[in-house]
Write an enzyme that holds these catalytic residues in place. Structure first.
Site, mmCIF file in Angstrom:
data_model
loop_
_atom_site.group_PDB
_atom_site.id
_atom_site.type_symbol
_atom_site.label_atom_id
_atom_site.label_comp_id
_atom_site.label_asym_id
_atom_site.label_seq_id
_atom_site.Cartn_x
_atom_site.Cartn_y
_atom_site.Cartn_z
ATOM 1 N N CYS A 66 26.848 11.025 46.966
ATOM 2 C CA CYS A 66 26.206 12.014 45.858
ATOM 3 C C CYS A 66 26.716 11.512 44.600
ATOM 4 C CB CYS A 66 26.365 13.447 45.909
ATOM 5 S SG CYS A 66 25.581 14.457 44.639
ATOM 6 N N CYS A 70 31.553 17.015 41.539
ATOM 7 C CA CYS A 70 31.813 18.380 41.753
ATOM 8 C C CYS A 70 33.163 18.404 42.718
ATOM 9 C CB CYS A 70 30.800 18.977 42.631
ATOM 10 S SG CYS A 70 29.181 18.947 42.036
ATOM 11 N N CYS A 110 18.050 26.220 56.869
ATOM 12 C CA CYS A 110 18.390 25.931 55.188
ATOM 13 C C CYS A 110 18.679 24.318 55.256
ATOM 14 C CB CYS A 110 19.686 26.595 54.558
ATOM 15 S SG CYS A 110 19.632 28.289 54.548
ATOM 16 N N CYS A 201 18.358 31.944 45.786
ATOM 17 C CA CYS A 201 19.743 31.989 46.502
ATOM 18 C C CYS A 201 20.795 31.464 45.741
ATOM 19 C CB CYS A 201 19.849 31.305 47.861
ATOM 20 S SG CYS A 201 21.350 31.068 48.787
ATOM 21 N N ARG A 273 26.101 36.783 51.255
ATOM 22 C CA ARG A 273 26.432 35.920 52.278
ATOM 23 C C ARG A 273 27.971 35.491 52.295
ATOM 24 N NH1 ARG A 273 22.985 31.596 52.409
ATOM 25 N NH2 ARG A 273 21.354 33.065 53.366
HETATM 26 FE FE1 SF4 Z 1 26.405 16.436 45.035
HETATM 27 FE FE2 SF4 Z 1 27.869 18.291 43.713
HETATM 28 FE FE3 SF4 Z 1 26.088 18.782 45.545
HETATM 29 FE FE4 SF4 Z 1 28.328 17.717 46.454
HETATM 30 S S1 SF4 Z 1 27.882 20.021 45.382
HETATM 31 S S2 SF4 Z 1 26.394 17.371 47.197
HETATM 32 S S3 SF4 Z 1 28.840 16.306 44.760
HETATM 33 S S4 SF4 Z 1 25.608 17.846 43.427
#
Ligand code: SF4
Ligand code: SAM
Ligand code: DTB
Length: 357
Positions: A66, A70, A110, A201, A273
């Site tokens: 990704c 994060c 989900c 959600c 949740r």
């Molecule tokens: Fe990507 Fe952030 Fe989602 Fe993880 S939480 S998959 S790093 S967007």
């Protein structure tokens, strides 16, 4: 705060509020533990069957690599967590996993993708996944990152029931955790979802080194949205090796339970949740979270990439506590599709462990 008066107020007046002040939220967090739990349980009983729980199952339909940063996430390409990258799963394989989840007792399926946002070319596939899972008689939820208005409408048209998009933490702490998209970006996606008529959600993660004030800020943001999210996942950080948050101090158990209780009080009619982090929680902590008002969990072998407790253990505990698993009210499954996919499950070992209950 006088909890007796508070309770009388909630009985007399509509308890759905969107004007929580920081002081009020702080007062809730700082109630004596027993008063807070009593209040949360009382609010819970006014709004829900207190002995009933909703079961969801997660499947990672696209894993890792990704572009977002994060800091909590094992799927970010910015960190080396040793995770095996997987491209978007084939629709039939997703549907086969949904059949297994349904057979194991889930009512909602989900699907999560490690995307900043879906690409145009991805949309026909995710739309087919929603349509197929719905045809099995399950509720559908997706979490695909940020959505445009057009994408949200496509998902709504496909019949998507819920969209998960977390605020994660307070606006102030957020900046220390993610730099590749803003809090406002997240709020905008939530607005698109709400406007398209998909249920929201949205929740967050605690135990990322944030302060109580940040937890107060997160819950105030959620509860002061124009409509409360129908579902509020409270995740306890899963500290995955390789992410920048591996070494962060574990949150105190009672502070975690307080977060559940305050969420229950502030969003009385939302499902709260008990989400990530359950593997680290003992049975007593689960029971306390349910008492504090948590009435939904993810079950299965995995969340997206990290482990969950064994489903039979989860169910045994629910039995011991006299908590009933919700069932689907309307059974409108496509039996032929289910049978065909069930057959496929036996010979196909490709499924993600998330579906292996
Ligand atoms: Fe990507 Fe952030 Fe989602 Fe993880 S939480 S998959 S790093 S967007
Ligand atoms: N990429 C999409 C997004 O971020 O919106 C969807 C998938 S993302 C993994 C879904 C949510 O999982 C995140 O918003 C975060 O709240 C939660 N999450 C991710 N990693 C976590 C971890 N290590 N511990 C707890 N929750 C986590
Ligand atoms: C949510 O709030 N928690 C779930 C779901 N929504 C998508 C995801 C938790 C992910 C935990 C880390 C992992 O398994 O990769």
């Amino acid at each position: 705060m006088d909890t007796t008066n508070y309770l009388m107020d909630t009985t007399d007046q509509p308890s759905i509020r969107h004007d929580w002040t920081p002081e009020e939220v702080q007062q809730l967090f700082e109630l004596p533990f027993n008063d807070l739990l009593f209040l949360a349980q009382s609010v819970h009983r006014q709004n829900f069957d207190q002995n009933s729980i909703q079961i969801s199952t997660l499947l990672s339909i696209k894993t890792g690599a990704c572009p977002e940063d994060c800091q909590y996430c094992p799927q970010s390409a910015h960190y080396d967590t040793g995770l095996k990258v997987e491209k978007l799963m084939e629709v039939e394989k997703v549907l086969a996993a949904a059949v297994r989840a349904k057979d194991a007792g889930a009512t909602r399926f989900c699907m999560g993708a490690a995307w900043r946002s879906p690409k145009k070319k991805d949309m026909p596939y995710v739309v087919s996944m929603v349509q197929g899972v719905k045809a099995l008689g399950l509720e559908t939820c997706m979490t695909l990152g940020m959505l445009t208005v057009e994408q949200t409408e496509q998902l709504a048209e496909a019949g998507l029931d819920y969209y998960n998009h977390n605020l994660d933490t307070s606006p102030e702490y957020y900046r220390q955790i993610i730099s590749t998209r803003t809090y406002d970006d997240r709020l905008e996606t939530l607005e698109h979802v709400r406007d398209a008529g998909i249920k929201v959600c949205s929740g967050g993660i605690v135990g990322m080194g944030e302060t109580q004030k940040d937890r107060e800020g997160l819950l105030a943001q959620l509860a002061n949205l124009p409509h409360h999210p129908e579902s509020v996942p409270i995740n306890m950080l899963v500290r995955v090796e390789g992410t920048p948050l591996t070494e962060v101090e574990v949150i105190d158990s009672f502070d975690f339970i307080r977060t559940i209780a305050v969420a229950r009080i502030m969003m009385p009619q939302s499902y709260v949740r008990l989400s990530a982090g359950r593997e680290e929680m003992n049975e007593e902590m689960h029971a306390l979270a349910y008492f504090a008002g948590a009435n939904s969990i993810f079950c299965g072998e995995k969340l997206l990439t990290t482990a969950l407790p064994a489903t039979h253990k989860d169910f045994q505990l629910l039995d011991r506590l006299g908590i009933n698993k919700q069932t689907l009210e309307i059974e409108h499954s496509d039996g032929n599709l289910e049978e065909r996919l069930s057959g496929q499950i036996e010979k196909d070992k490709f499924f993600y462990d998330a579906a292996r209950l």
